[in-house]
Scaffold this motif. Structure first.
Motif, PDB file in Angstrom:
ATOM      1  N   GLY A  48       0.568  -1.150   0.224  1.00 47.25           N
ATOM      2  CA  GLY A  48       0.127  -0.194   0.277  1.00 47.25           C
ATOM      3  C   GLY A  48       1.298   1.757   0.173  1.00 47.25           C
ATOM      4  O   GLY A  48       2.331   1.112  -0.245  1.00 47.25           O
ATOM      5  N   THR A  49       0.359   2.310   0.419  1.00 45.62           N
ATOM      6  CA  THR A  49       1.007   3.398   0.563  1.00 45.62           C
ATOM      7  C   THR A  49       0.486   4.357   1.188  1.00 45.62           C
ATOM      8  O   THR A  49       0.985   5.752   1.520  1.00 45.62           O
ATOM      9  CB  THR A  49       0.207   4.276  -1.512  1.00 45.62           C
ATOM     10  N   ASP A  50      -0.212   4.048   1.933  1.00 43.70           N
ATOM     11  CA  ASP A  50      -0.704   4.718   3.621  1.00 43.70           C
ATOM     12  C   ASP A  50       1.042   4.585   4.101  1.00 43.70           C
ATOM     13  O   ASP A  50       1.781   4.726   4.279  1.00 43.70           O
ATOM     14  CB  ASP A  50      -1.474   3.811   4.518  1.00 43.70           C
ATOM     15  N   THR A  51       0.831   6.617   5.349  1.00 49.46           N
ATOM     16  CA  THR A  51       1.590   6.427   5.549  1.00 49.46           C
ATOM     17  C   THR A  51       1.436   6.434   7.085  1.00 49.46           C
ATOM     18  O   THR A  51       2.262   6.070   8.007  1.00 49.46           O
ATOM     19  CB  THR A  51       1.943   8.504   5.943  1.00 49.46           C
ATOM     20  N   VAL A  52      -0.086   6.041   8.074  1.00 55.44           N
ATOM     21  CA  VAL A  52       0.189   4.585   9.327  1.00 55.44           C
ATOM     22  C   VAL A  52      -0.573   3.842   8.780  1.00 55.44           C
ATOM     23  O   VAL A  52      -1.686   3.756   8.016  1.00 55.44           O
ATOM     24  CB  VAL A  52      -1.128   6.272   9.979  1.00 55.44           C
ATOM     25  N   VAL A  53       0.288   3.043   9.476  1.00 56.41           N
ATOM     26  CA  VAL A  53      -0.445   1.496   9.096  1.00 56.41           C
ATOM     27  C   VAL A  53      -1.204   0.977  10.253  1.00 56.41           C
ATOM     28  O   VAL A  53      -0.418   0.945  10.686  1.00 56.41           O
ATOM     29  CB  VAL A  53       0.479   0.745   8.502  1.00 56.41           C
ATOM     30  N   LYS A  54      -2.654   0.014   9.704  1.00 57.99           N
ATOM     31  CA  LYS A  54      -2.835  -0.846  11.443  1.00 57.99           C
ATOM     32  C   LYS A  54      -2.869  -1.876  10.911  1.00 57.99           C
ATOM     33  O   LYS A  54      -4.139  -2.163   9.962  1.00 57.99           O
ATOM     34  CB  LYS A  54      -4.355  -0.060  11.989  1.00 57.99           C
ATOM     35  N   ILE A  55      -1.692  -2.739  11.071  1.00 59.28           N
ATOM     36  CA  ILE A  55      -1.848  -4.123  10.555  1.00 59.28           C
ATOM     37  C   ILE A  55      -3.186  -5.219  11.075  1.00 59.28           C
ATOM     38  O   ILE A  55      -2.988  -4.737  12.793  1.00 59.28           O
ATOM     39  CB  ILE A  55      -0.399  -4.869  11.043  1.00 59.28           C
ATOM     40  N   PRO A  56      -4.027  -5.747  10.624  1.00 58.86           N
ATOM     41  CA  PRO A  56      -5.522  -6.361  11.432  1.00 58.86           C
ATOM     42  C   PRO A  56      -4.393  -7.462  12.416  1.00 58.86           C
ATOM     43  O   PRO A  56      -3.156  -8.076  11.908  1.00 58.86           O
ATOM     44  CB  PRO A  56      -6.186  -7.125   9.604  1.00 58.86           C
ATOM     45  N   SER A  57      -5.456  -7.684  12.888  1.00 59.87           N
ATOM     46  CA  SER A  57      -4.871  -8.777  13.746  1.00 59.87           C
ATOM     47  C   SER A  57      -5.640 -10.604  12.965  1.00 59.87           C
ATOM     48  O   SER A  57      -4.665 -11.332  13.705  1.00 59.87           O
ATOM     49  CB  SER A  57      -5.567  -8.806  15.347  1.00 59.87           C
ATOM     50  N   THR A  58      -6.142 -10.642  12.651  1.00 56.63           N
ATOM     51  CA  THR A  58      -6.516 -11.437  11.321  1.00 56.63           C
ATOM     52  C   THR A  58      -6.939 -11.544  10.426  1.00 56.63           C
ATOM     53  O   THR A  58      -7.056 -10.113   9.575  1.00 56.63           O
ATOM     54  CB  THR A  58      -8.277 -12.229  12.169  1.00 56.63           C
ATOM     55  N   TYR A  59      -6.605 -12.730   9.458  1.00 60.76           N
ATOM     56  CA  TYR A  59      -6.709 -12.702   7.988  1.00 60.76           C
ATOM     57  C   TYR A  59      -7.284 -14.586   7.722  1.00 60.76           C
ATOM     58  O   TYR A  59      -7.526 -15.549   8.491  1.00 60.76           O
ATOM     59  CB  TYR A  59      -5.444 -12.808   7.160  1.00 60.76           C
ATOM     60  N   ASN A  60      -8.648 -14.382   7.241  1.00 64.67           N
ATOM     61  CA  ASN A  60      -9.008 -15.562   6.692  1.00 64.67           C
ATOM     62  C   ASN A  60      -9.667 -16.207   8.351  1.00 64.67           C
ATOM     63  O   ASN A  60      -9.042 -17.369   7.819  1.00 64.67           O
ATOM     64  CB  ASN A  60      -8.518 -16.462   5.855  1.00 64.67           C
ATOM     65  N   ASN A  61     -10.548 -15.069   8.607  1.00 69.71           N
ATOM     66  CA  ASN A  61     -10.578 -16.013  10.174  1.00 69.71           C
ATOM     67  C   ASN A  61      -9.506 -16.375  10.821  1.00 69.71           C
ATOM     68  O   ASN A  61      -9.977 -17.635  12.063  1.00 69.71           O
ATOM     69  CB  ASN A  61     -11.382 -17.110  10.052  1.00 69.71           C
ATOM     70  N   LYS A  62      -8.026 -16.589  10.217  1.00 63.27           N
ATOM     71  CA  LYS A  62      -7.155 -16.637  11.607  1.00 63.27           C
ATOM     72  C   LYS A  62      -6.121 -15.594  12.065  1.00 63.27           C
ATOM     73  O   LYS A  62      -6.186 -14.688  11.405  1.00 63.27           O
ATOM     74  CB  LYS A  62      -5.847 -17.984  10.521  1.00 63.27           C
ATOM     75  N   PRO A  63      -5.489 -15.938  13.291  1.00 64.89           N
ATOM     76  CA  PRO A  63      -4.585 -14.953  13.343  1.00 64.89           C
ATOM     77  C   PRO A  63      -3.193 -14.569  12.397  1.00 64.89           C
ATOM     78  O   PRO A  63      -3.006 -15.077  12.275  1.00 64.89           O
ATOM     79  CB  PRO A  63      -4.406 -15.673  14.682  1.00 64.89           C
ATOM     80  N   VAL A  64      -3.070 -12.795  12.327  1.00 61.37           N
ATOM     81  CA  VAL A  64      -2.174 -12.973  11.792  1.00 61.37           C
ATOM     82  C   VAL A  64      -0.823 -12.628  12.934  1.00 61.37           C
ATOM     83  O   VAL A  64      -0.685 -11.769  14.252  1.00 61.37           O
ATOM     84  CB  VAL A  64      -2.042 -10.904  11.119  1.00 61.37           C
ATOM     85  N   LEU A  65       0.402 -13.606  12.751  1.00 55.94           N
ATOM     86  CA  LEU A  65       1.013 -13.831  13.366  1.00 55.94           C
ATOM     87  C   LEU A  65       2.526 -13.420  13.141  1.00 55.94           C
ATOM     88  O   LEU A  65       3.545 -13.577  14.268  1.00 55.94           O
ATOM     89  CB  LEU A  65       1.455 -15.854  13.976  1.00 55.94           C
ATOM     90  N   SER A  66       2.641 -13.379  12.470  1.00 56.78           N
ATOM     91  CA  SER A  66       4.409 -12.873  12.410  1.00 56.78           C
ATOM     92  C   SER A  66       4.923 -11.443  11.122  1.00 56.78           C
ATOM     93  O   SER A  66       3.482 -11.229   9.992  1.00 56.78           O
ATOM     94  CB  SER A  66       4.580 -13.956  11.453  1.00 56.78           C
ATOM     95  N   ILE A  67       5.199 -10.682  11.205  1.00 64.51           N
ATOM     96  CA  ILE A  67       5.767  -9.372  10.021  1.00 64.51           C
ATOM     97  C   ILE A  67       6.737 -10.444   9.491  1.00 64.51           C
ATOM     98  O   ILE A  67       8.276 -10.751   9.977  1.00 64.51           O
ATOM     99  CB  ILE A  67       5.881  -8.509  10.588  1.00 64.51           C
ATOM    100  N   GLY A  68       6.824 -10.727   8.312  1.00 66.61           N
ATOM    101  CA  GLY A  68       8.084 -11.131   7.099  1.00 66.61           C
ATOM    102  C   GLY A  68       9.430 -10.749   7.089  1.00 66.61           C
ATOM    103  O   GLY A  68       8.855  -9.002   7.093  1.00 66.61           O
ATOM    104  N   SER A  69      10.239 -11.072   6.927  1.00 67.37           N
ATOM    105  CA  SER A  69      11.433 -10.030   6.464  1.00 67.37           C
ATOM    106  C   SER A  69      10.886  -9.436   5.269  1.00 67.37           C
ATOM    107  O   SER A  69      10.951 -10.046   4.305  1.00 67.37           O
ATOM    108  CB  SER A  69      12.981 -11.934   5.151  1.00 67.37           C
ATOM    109  N   ARG A  70      11.934  -8.089   4.933  1.00 67.61           N
ATOM    110  CA  ARG A  70      11.787  -7.167   4.259  1.00 67.61           C
ATOM    111  C   ARG A  70      10.018  -6.592   4.125  1.00 67.61           C
ATOM    112  O   ARG A  70       9.492  -6.025   2.998  1.00 67.61           O
ATOM    113  CB  ARG A  70      12.646  -7.614   2.842  1.00 67.61           C
ATOM    114  N   ALA A  71       8.698  -7.233   5.241  1.00 72.17           N
ATOM    115  CA  ALA A  71       7.698  -7.156   5.022  1.00 72.17           C
ATOM    116  C   ALA A  71       7.152  -5.192   4.885  1.00 72.17           C
ATOM    117  O   ALA A  71       6.510  -4.842   3.247  1.00 72.17           O
ATOM    118  CB  ALA A  71       7.024  -7.627   5.684  1.00 72.17           C
ATOM    119  N   PHE A  72       8.084  -4.637   5.077  1.00 70.80           N
ATOM    120  CA  PHE A  72       8.015  -3.492   4.888  1.00 70.80           C
ATOM    121  C   PHE A  72       9.219  -2.124   4.445  1.00 70.80           C
ATOM    122  O   PHE A  72       9.232  -0.803   4.563  1.00 70.80           O
ATOM    123  CB  PHE A  72       7.146  -2.469   6.700  1.00 70.80           C
ATOM    124  N   PHE A  73       9.472  -3.214   3.304  1.00 68.76           N
ATOM    125  CA  PHE A  73      11.688  -2.413   3.445  1.00 68.76           C
ATOM    126  C   PHE A  73      11.209  -1.415   2.652  1.00 68.76           C
ATOM    127  O   PHE A  73       9.881  -1.812   1.484  1.00 68.76           O
ATOM    128  CB  PHE A  73      12.095  -3.650   2.938  1.00 68.76           C
TER     129      PHE A  73
END
Length: 166
Positions: free
Chosen positions: A63-88
């Protein structure tokens, strides 16, 4: 155990330094009346997710947002990790809210970002338990979003002091 202790001590030093720097430079005498708890989660279409353990990992922010709120779930499962270089290289990213479901952050996840505010929706104890991954011998590889001096907020309250007990 030694690596986790070093990571925790590094986190505390970064928090203490960033509180000092931003309190001294922001001109508001240490009073922070900012409340971002009404910010809605960033649309999931701005992220690329991959399956990770029993949930999902943010593989890439597209995305291009300057402020990001990562969701706690995706497809009814928890978001457990932020991957390598995810926001690089997201140099316009100024703020991120990380849900308390995140238990690991990959190497270089926030490299090239100039974050000024990091909000975590859990407790300081939960924050200290996050695995900040490293792929080099000298540090956290910018996996810690506080790496460049961003202020840490726990549930939208600025962390000004951390007490360590043994």
């Amino acid at each position: 155990m030694k690596k986790r202790l070093l990571t925790l001590l590094s986190l505390i030093l970064v928090v203490c330094f960033s509180v000092f720097v931003f309190t001294a430079c922001d001109g508001n005498n240490g009073n922070d009346n900012t409340t971002d708890d009404n910010i809605s989660e960033t649309n999931v279409s701005q992220f690329a997710f991959v399956e990770y353990q029993n949930g999902y990992e943010v593989q890439k922010f597209i995305g291009t947002d300057t402020v990001v709120k990562i969701p706690s779930t995706y497809n009814n499962k928890p978001v457990l990790s932020i991957g390598s270089r995810a926001f690089f290289g997201c140099k316009n990213l100024a703020g991120v809210t990380i849900p308390n479901t995140v238990t690991s952050i990959g190497a270089w996840a926030f490299s090239g970002c100039f974050l000024t505010k990091v909000n975590y929706t859990g407790t300081i104890d939960q924050w200290a338990q996050i695995s900040f991954c490293s792929d080099d011998e000298f540090g956290d590889g910018d996996s810690n979003p506080l790496h460049n001096g961003a202020n840490l907020y726990i549930n939208y309250v600025l962390v000004k002091k951390v007490n360590l007990t043994t």
